[in-house]
Design an enzyme around this catalytic site. Structure first.
Site, PDB file in Angstrom:
ATOM      1  N   HIS A  88      31.743  -9.700  49.190  1.00 35.24           N
ATOM      2  CA  HIS A  88      31.126 -10.743  48.364  1.00 35.24           C
ATOM      3  C   HIS A  88      30.904 -10.293  46.925  1.00 35.24           C
ATOM      4  O   HIS A  88      30.627 -11.117  46.058  1.00 35.24           O
ATOM      5  CB  HIS A  88      29.829 -11.255  49.006  1.00 35.24           C
ATOM      6  CG  HIS A  88      28.636 -10.375  48.873  1.00 35.24           C
ATOM      7  ND1 HIS A  88      28.148  -9.618  49.908  1.00 35.24           N
ATOM      8  CD2 HIS A  88      27.803 -10.145  47.835  1.00 35.24           C
ATOM      9  CE1 HIS A  88      27.066  -8.967  49.512  1.00 35.24           C
ATOM     10  NE2 HIS A  88      26.834  -9.275  48.249  1.00 35.24           N
ATOM     11  N   GLU A 105      26.412   7.979  37.467  1.00 33.01           N
ATOM     12  CA  GLU A 105      25.386   7.206  36.760  1.00 33.01           C
ATOM     13  C   GLU A 105      24.000   7.480  37.338  1.00 33.01           C
ATOM     14  O   GLU A 105      23.850   7.696  38.534  1.00 33.01           O
ATOM     15  CB  GLU A 105      25.700   5.710  36.904  1.00 33.01           C
ATOM     16  CG  GLU A 105      24.781   4.771  36.141  1.00 33.01           C
ATOM     17  CD  GLU A 105      25.005   4.804  34.652  1.00 33.01           C
ATOM     18  OE1 GLU A 105      24.573   5.806  34.036  1.00 33.01           O
ATOM     19  OE2 GLU A 105      25.606   3.853  34.111  1.00 33.01           O
ATOM     20  N   GLU A 115      28.609  10.506  33.089  1.00 33.02           N
ATOM     21  CA  GLU A 115      29.214   9.287  33.641  1.00 33.02           C
ATOM     22  C   GLU A 115      30.741   9.331  33.548  1.00 33.02           C
ATOM     23  O   GLU A 115      31.309   9.893  32.604  1.00 33.02           O
ATOM     24  CB  GLU A 115      28.697   8.053  32.890  1.00 33.02           C
ATOM     25  CG  GLU A 115      27.216   7.811  33.029  1.00 33.02           C
ATOM     26  CD  GLU A 115      26.389   8.548  32.000  1.00 33.02           C
ATOM     27  OE1 GLU A 115      25.163   8.329  31.953  1.00 33.02           O
ATOM     28  OE2 GLU A 115      26.976   9.353  31.220  1.00 33.02           O
ATOM     29  N   ASP A 137      32.277  -8.336  55.732  1.00 31.82           N
ATOM     30  CA  ASP A 137      31.900  -8.257  54.319  1.00 31.82           C
ATOM     31  C   ASP A 137      32.183  -6.853  53.784  1.00 31.82           C
ATOM     32  O   ASP A 137      31.290  -6.033  53.575  1.00 31.82           O
ATOM     33  CB  ASP A 137      30.412  -8.614  54.160  1.00 31.82           C
ATOM     34  CG  ASP A 137      29.990  -8.780  52.713  1.00 31.82           C
ATOM     35  OD1 ASP A 137      30.887  -8.821  51.834  1.00 31.82           O
ATOM     36  OD2 ASP A 137      28.769  -8.882  52.465  1.00 31.82           O
ATOM     37  N   GLN A 237      18.349  -7.836  45.069  1.00 29.34           N
ATOM     38  CA  GLN A 237      19.335  -8.343  44.115  1.00 29.34           C
ATOM     39  C   GLN A 237      19.862  -7.234  43.216  1.00 29.34           C
ATOM     40  O   GLN A 237      19.106  -6.567  42.537  1.00 29.34           O
ATOM     41  CB  GLN A 237      18.712  -9.456  43.263  1.00 29.34           C
ATOM     42  CG  GLN A 237      18.415 -10.708  44.065  1.00 29.34           C
ATOM     43  CD  GLN A 237      17.392 -11.597  43.391  1.00 29.34           C
ATOM     44  OE1 GLN A 237      16.591 -11.128  42.594  1.00 29.34           O
ATOM     45  NE2 GLN A 237      17.406 -12.870  43.718  1.00 29.34           N
ATOM     46  N   GLY A 238      21.184  -7.056  43.216  1.00 28.73           N
ATOM     47  CA  GLY A 238      21.801  -5.995  42.440  1.00 28.73           C
ATOM     48  C   GLY A 238      22.205  -4.794  43.261  1.00 28.73           C
ATOM     49  O   GLY A 238      22.870  -3.891  42.772  1.00 28.73           O
ATOM     50  N   ASP A 239      21.818  -4.756  44.553  1.00 24.29           N
ATOM     51  CA  ASP A 239      22.158  -3.634  45.428  1.00 24.29           C
ATOM     52  C   ASP A 239      23.392  -3.906  46.288  1.00 24.29           C
ATOM     53  O   ASP A 239      23.893  -2.988  46.950  1.00 24.29           O
ATOM     54  CB  ASP A 239      20.992  -3.308  46.372  1.00 24.29           C
ATOM     55  CG  ASP A 239      19.808  -2.715  45.633  1.00 24.29           C
ATOM     56  OD1 ASP A 239      20.024  -2.013  44.638  1.00 24.29           O
ATOM     57  OD2 ASP A 239      18.663  -2.978  46.035  1.00 24.29           O
ATOM     58  N   SER A 240      23.864  -5.146  46.315  1.00 27.94           N
ATOM     59  CA  SER A 240      25.003  -5.510  47.156  1.00 27.94           C
ATOM     60  C   SER A 240      26.136  -4.504  47.042  1.00 27.94           C
ATOM     61  O   SER A 240      26.442  -3.990  45.963  1.00 27.94           O
ATOM     62  CB  SER A 240      25.546  -6.887  46.741  1.00 27.94           C
ATOM     63  OG  SER A 240      24.855  -7.921  47.359  1.00 27.94           O
TER      64      SER A 240
END
Length: 288
Positions: A88, A105, A115, A137, A237-240
């Site tokens: 996703h 990072e 980096e 997924d 949110q943002g860890d997917s």
């Protein structure tokens, strides 16, 4: 206008079945109109990790309208050329130039000099990924140049043994990491964070999301983790696409990929992860 759009998306999510939630992608990605409703993801109840202590973790970033890149998803180094991620996180993307993978990072705002920035030349998304149920997924991202894995800040993650029977049983403490928000609807974390969460029994997790044996919500290819009684610890949110793992450093074994969940760190709703051991054959067949 963006506030109206986001409010409408939240209203739609609340009107849908319990398992349908906003993505564990940042709100900016949702509001760009380039994504549909998907699971929510962030690190809640955790702490900032020692810089570069999780050398397999990468930041998958998207370029915005101003030309700058911002945190979108997590991911893990599979080898010098390949990143393992969630389907996703890349579904629907046709312009690969919007992606940037950053290895080594720690702070998103501060350049440490460690980096390694790479472009994505192609990705393979599981051919049977189902966005309405989040089955399969998983995706692989291919880089434009090999990562330098001779440095301690960038190391591949280990994969689990080729049998789900050796996956962590219910109650085992595992770790999830990422730069996601620390509360639902919050802001992205500047520094990499992690939190320890207990594995939740598949049947318990399935029932929590309203599933039954005949009509499951949590499938055998998924793994659940979180404090189902009290909440308070989770991805967000943002860890997917980021890793759920045991161990640490270069000896860490990845068991899950951040996938979906109801809200973030809510009691009664553990986080749901793609179970990596279920896809070892698929990874082997598609990583070249």
């Amino acid at each position: 206008m963006k506030i109206v759009i986001l409010a409408a998306l939240f209203a739609c999510a609340m009107a849908m079945p319990k398992r349908m939630v906003l993505p564990r992608l940042p709100a900016s990605v949702i509001m760009s109109g380039k994504y549909q409703l998907i699971p929510e993801d962030k690190i809640v109840g955790g702490a900032v990790v020692a810089p570069n202590s999780l050398p397999f973790q990468v930041s998958l970033q998207r370029r915005g309208s101003t030309g700058s890149f911002s945190q979108s998803c997590g991911g893990s180094i599979l080898d010098a050329n390949v990143i393992i991620d969630a389907a996703h996180c890349v579904r629907g993307v046709t312009d690969l130039t919007i992606f940037r993978v950053v290895a080594g990072e720690h702070s998103l705002r501060t350049d440490s000099g460690l980096e390694q920035n790479r472009a994505v030349t192609r990705f393979v998304m599981h051919e049977n990924y189902k966005p309405l149920t989040f089955e399969n997924d998983i995706s692989l991202l291919f880089l434009d140049a090999p990562l330098d894995l001779s440095v301690p800040e960038a190391q591949p993650v280990l994969l689990p043994p080729p049998t789900s029977e050796l996956d962590p049983p219910a109650g085992t403490i595992v770790t999830v990491s990422g730069w996601g928000t620390t509360s639902s609807g919050g802001v992205i974390s500047d520094q990499l964070r992690s939190v320890d969460v207990p594995v939740v029994d598949d049947d318990v997790c399935n029932r929590a999301y309203g599933g039954t044996a005949a009509s499951p919500q949590v499938y055998p290819s998924m793994l659940c983790a979180g404090d189902i009684s009290n909440g308070g610890i989770d991805s967000c949110q943002g860890d997917s696409g980021g890793p759920l793992f045991t161990g640490t450093g270069a000896s860490a074994v990845q068991h899950g990929i951040v996938s979906w969940g109801q809200g973030c760190a809510l009691a009664g709703y553990p986080g749901v992860y793609t179970q990596v051991s279920f896809f070892l054959d698929w990874i082997a067949a598609n990583r070249v």
